[in-house]
Design a protein around this motif. Structure first.
Motif, short mmCIF file in Angstrom:
data_model
loop_
_atom_site.label_atom_id
_atom_site.label_comp_id
_atom_site.label_asym_id
_atom_site.label_seq_id
_atom_site.Cartn_x
_atom_site.Cartn_y
_atom_site.Cartn_z
N GLN A 109 3.57 6.39 1.28
CA GLN A 109 2.19 6.22 1.75
C GLN A 109 1.21 6.01 0.56
O GLN A 109 0.25 5.17 0.69
N SER A 110 1.27 6.80 -0.73
CA SER A 110 0.52 6.54 -1.45
C SER A 110 0.64 5.01 -2.23
O SER A 110 -0.44 4.50 -2.60
N LYS B 161 1.56 2.39 -0.56
CA LYS B 161 0.85 1.68 0.45
C LYS B 161 -0.74 1.60 0.13
O LYS B 161 -1.38 0.66 0.32
N ASP B 162 -1.18 2.66 -0.10
CA ASP B 162 -2.54 2.87 -0.27
C ASP B 162 -3.06 2.17 -1.52
O ASP B 162 -4.00 1.43 -1.57
N TYR C 41 -3.08 -1.62 -0.73
CA TYR C 41 -4.10 -2.20 0.34
C TYR C 41 -5.43 -1.74 0.07
O TYR C 41 -6.42 -2.47 0.26
N VAL C 42 -5.70 -0.28 -0.23
CA VAL C 42 -7.17 0.01 -0.19
C VAL C 42 -7.76 0.47 -1.48
O VAL C 42 -8.88 0.37 -1.68
N GLN D 119 -11.51 4.08 8.28
CA GLN D 119 -10.26 4.49 8.77
C GLN D 119 -10.33 5.72 9.88
O GLN D 119 -11.12 6.29 9.62
N TRP E 70 -7.94 8.95 10.23
CA TRP E 70 -7.05 9.52 9.57
C TRP E 70 -6.46 10.63 10.45
O TRP E 70 -7.39 11.48 11.03
N ARG F 167 -6.55 1.79 9.59
CA ARG F 167 -7.96 1.06 9.06
C ARG F 167 -8.36 0.00 10.14
O ARG F 167 -9.10 -1.03 9.69
N TRP G 246 -1.93 0.75 7.50
CA TRP G 246 -2.48 1.04 6.20
C TRP G 246 -3.08 -0.12 5.58
O TRP G 246 -4.07 -0.21 4.85
#
Lengths: 442, 403
Positions: A88-89, A91-92, A95-96, B69, B71, B80, B127
């Protein structure tokens, strides 16, 4: 407050200088013991500066390492080394996070680039016979070669440990293949694998081990050895090219070099005794390190940074499905620089009726072990004359250069086959054949 | 001072360094630009314009900007989607085109967005913040947006937007009827009517002739055999083809062809793909029994058959597939022939006596008697005797009918 007049004439104190020299001698000592001023020689021969001699591959490698450290630092703040959160990290980051995608791409492209640059650097040193000692005293270039081989292995291992961190299918299975090859070492193999991955399964224990190796242990080792590598280059009289110059140059009468001043060193005041130069430091064959060498080092370093930075905008980093030990992607491949080994493992795995001779021992242990061993010891095995030092493809080293080329081409070919010509079930496909399409869920 | 020796290459080196400086500046411009270049910036500007047109500048100024987003820590989802789909919670965009449509209120009442996020129902990649990535229509993302257009790609014969119901069933898998999930409801009715449990374990209950289906949705797409499948190579397409004709897709399958039509086969494919191992916190399943409970009617019927004259057939398990009309035993899945006249039926079908057939069964019965119902020679003798008794009753009834 009145400024204390400095005792040493001509030396002014500066706000950010920690040193307040009390005498000319103090000032001179400070200069002679200053590392930064002596990381490079005062003068360097034109020949060893040439782009076409070294291709500056060592500098490029060092620049890539610097870039990897610099791009790795912000990633440290963003990446979470846990099997639940790692994916997940990433992915972050992709993407963001502001510039996250670019940072990750810089780190990845630079990492692959460093593997390539290190191998090319090794090849250059081999082809120029630069691990040989020339005319200088106390030269031990062979040891620098050995350190270089260790640095190559560390680079591969650094890249390999970084491979696991995104914790996706690509990472998980590449590391599975890689560590399985390691377990083919007789007797100790399974223990080595267990030590490496912290158990018998690739799990959280593996992730944290690879993470710590990747961010602390291996970069630390590379930095320390790199420092020693550079120090040895200076100690051994610079590039081997310079030795060759000195050997081949027929003695000639050079006009006396203009006088040097030793005032700053505190040796003497005013103009000092004339030093008659030998050819190597003659004005027409050498340049001053500052600014000419520095400029070239800047070109190599900044050029590398610019190139990687631009490439990173256009090359997306892969991130596959989250790691799943139950589903093996088809085909499961090791990182590309180990693919030649995986290919050899496949090719030496022989099925005789119901018997299977596992190629992992030959392809994964014997062959790479032998190659690394011979490579490490080569400076002692190479019997070519001194004149072959620092010259591209010297005739005296023709046979060994040919063998080296053949081995390198074979490795490249096997890597290419592994990368591009092995499809699902590790089956062989010609480049013009399309692989069967892989199914999806919905 | 010592005379300085100049580089032999200043004509090349200095301009080269200058070019590299330019490249460095260019690289900064490039990565700044690429970082700003996201679809959501465009959609946010467009939405602000929409709001300005509809409700005036003042409300447009109040539109939130930047990455948004939802969460949901319990589900580990960071969705998101609302970065672009900004109208979801606005009134007045009910009939607008996506991405600026108001979300229907009704499904949200039972499924508050703070608790469920978006992707747990809709699929897609929460994501991501660019259209294609977020809709999951990329390699290495196995949960695409379960949209109407995907349903159209599959030419769903019923409701084109039905694929989303697969995700309803992650939590509602033990419900008999789920409001709004018509395709899933249809498939669940078929599971009951056709008696899939005769051969398959479903939600931990059922027979062992076929594979356990409780978590079949978990099976990786690579693990299916597509060699006899034309067209799309997806797990969904495989299941649809398999439901329509099991033997055509998997030649050694003993599963009967139920003659499902396209809508039924598609509904069943959705149902089986929804049977996944999902780590859903207990709070999301509050009150629901974690198994399929038979309806009171089904329970009463089973009790009646279990205590009636055909009790032996029910207890032994024959009645899962075979009815025994003469005793009033009705099989949930009418897969096999009625056993009332098995004595003469076996003779005419196989040319063998019932004793002989039970000793060495062929076809489906050989699978059943070796995997599901394992009988000792003594039990087989009882079986033959029971079948003869049933046949005697049958003959008597037939005689009465004729009279």
């Amino acid at each position: 407050m009145a400024q204390q007049p400095p005792e040493a004439p001509g030396v002014r104190s500066r706000r950010f200088w920690s040193l307040r020299p009390r005498s000319d001698r103090d000032a001179g000592d400070a200069i002679t013991s200053n590392f930064l001023l002596h990381a490079m020689p005062a003068k360097v021969s034109n020949a060893s500066m040439a782009w076409t001699y070294s291709f500056w591959l060592g500098t490029i490698t060092a620049a890539l390492f610097l870039l990897l450290v610099l791009s790795g630092l912000p990633l440290l703040f963003l990446y979470v080394p846990s099997v639940e959160r790692a994916y997940q990290s990433v992915k972050d980051i992709e993407y963001v996070v502001s510039f996250g995608k670019w940072l990750r791409a810089v780190h990845r492209v630079a990492a692959h680039g460093m593997v390539i640059a290190v191998v090319f650097h090794l090849a250059r040193v081999f082809f120029t016979g630069a691990y040989k000692n020339g005319v200088g005293r106390n030269q031990h270039r062979e040891w620098n070669w050995v350190i270089g081989v260790v640095l190559l292995l560390l680079t591969l291992f650094l890249s390999f440990t970084g491979y696991l961190l995104p914790w996706d299918q690509l990472a998980f299975w590449a590391v599975t293949v890689g560590t399985n090859i390691a377990s083919a070492i007789p007797w100790v193999g399974p223990s080595v694998r267990e030590l490496l991955i912290g158990g018998r399964e690739i799990e959280q224990a593996t992730l944290i081990r690879f993470y710590v190796l990747h961010i602390v242990v291996l970069p630390g080792a590379v930095a320390a050895l790199f420092g020693y590598h550079m120090w040895r280059v200076r100690k051994d009289g610079g590039l081997a090219r310079a030795d060759r110059e000195e050997q081949l140059e027929t003695p000639r009468t050079v006009p006396p070099t203009p006088t040097k001043t030793y005032t700053l060193l505190g040796v003497a005041r005013g103009t000092a005794p004339t030093v008659t130069a030998k050819t190597l430091i003659a004005a027409d064959t050498t340049v001053n390190a500052v600014p000419d060498l520095v400029r070239r080092a800047l070109i190599a370093t900044l050029g590398t940074i610019a190139l990687i930075s631009i490439l990173a905008v256009f090359i997306a980093s892969p991130l596959e499905e989250p790691a799943n030990p139950l589903i093996t992607p088809n085909p499961a491949k090791a990182p590309w620089y180990f693919l030649w080994l995986q290919e050899i493992v496949t090719d030496t795995t022989i099925h005789l009726g119901s018997f299977t001779i596992n190629g992992a021992f030959i392809g994964g242990v014997i062959l790479p072990g032998l190659l690394i061993g011979v490579l490490t010891l080569w400076p002692w095995l190479d019997r070519s004359p001194r004149e072959a030092t620092g010259e591209w493809f010297h005739p005296a080293r023709r046979t060994q250069n040919l063998v080296f080329i053949v081995v390198m081409v074979a490795i490249l070919l096997l890597t290419y086959i592994g990368m591009e010509m092995r499809g699902p079930y590790w089956e062989f496909f010609w480049p013009w054949e399309t692989w069967p399409s892989l199914p999806s869920r919905i | 001072m010592e005379q300085r020796t100049n580089s032999p290459y200043p004509r090349i080196d200095r301009p080269t360094l200058a070019i590299i400086g330019v490249l460095l500046v260019l690289s900064c411009v490039l990565f700044f630009a690429s970082d700003r270049d996201h679809d959501w910036r465009y959609y946010q500007a467009a939405f602000e314009e929409e709001v300005a047109q509809k409700f005036g500048e003042e409300r447009a100024a109040a539109v939130t900007t930047g990455l948004q987003q939802i969460w949901v820590a319990d589900l580990g989802r960071a969705d998101r989607c609302i970065t672009c789909h900004q109208a979801t919670s606005w009134k007045g965009f009910e009939n607008a085109d996506e991405p600026f449509r108001t979300h229907p209120v009704e499904p949200l009442q039972g499924h508050p967005v703070e608790k469920f996020g978006c992707t747990s129902c809709h699929g897609g990649q929460g994501w991501a913040v660019d259209v294609i990535e977020a809709h999951g229509e990329i390699a290495h993302w196995e949960e695409p947006l379960l949209s109407r257009s995907l349903g159209e790609d599959y030419s769903l014969s019923g409701n084109k937007g039905a694929l989303i119901q697969m995700n309803c069933n992650s939590c509602h898998r033990y419900d008999r009827e789920t409001k709004g999930a018509d395709a899933i409801n249809l498939a669940k009715r078929l599971v009951d009517e056709k008696g899939c449990r005769a051969c398959h374990v479903i939600n931990n209950r059922g027979g062992r002739i076929g594979p356990d289906l409780t978590r079949v949705g978990e099976k990786a797409p690579e693990q299916y055999d597509y060699s006899r499948l034309s067209g799309q190579k997806t797990a969904f397409a495989w299941h649809v083809a398999h439901f329509k004709n099991p033997k055509a897709v998997s030649t050694d399958s003993t599963m009967p062809n139920f003659g499902f039509n396209t809508e039924q086969a598609q509904a069943l494919a959705m149902l089986v793909l929804s049977w996944k191992l999902s780590h859903i916190p207990a709070a999301y399943l509050a009150g629901a029994p974690r198994t399929d409970v038979p309806t009171p009617e089904q329970a009463a019927e089973e009790e009646r058959m279990r205590t009636g004259p055909g009790a032996w057939f029910v207890e032994t398990g024959c009645a899962t597939c075979h009815s025994i009309q003469v005793y009033g035993v009705e099989a949930p899945a009418q897969i096999g022939p009625d056993l009332s006249n098995a004595v003469e039926d076996v003779q005419s079908r196989f040319g063998r006596t019932i004793d002989d057939f039970l000793r060495e069964p062929t076809g489906t019965m050989s699978v059943v008697l070796s995997r599901q119902i394992i009988l000792t020679p003594e039990q087989k003798a009882i079986a033959v005797q029971k079948l003869r008794e049933a046949f005697a009753v049958y003959q008597k009834q037939q005689a009465e009918k004729e009279r």
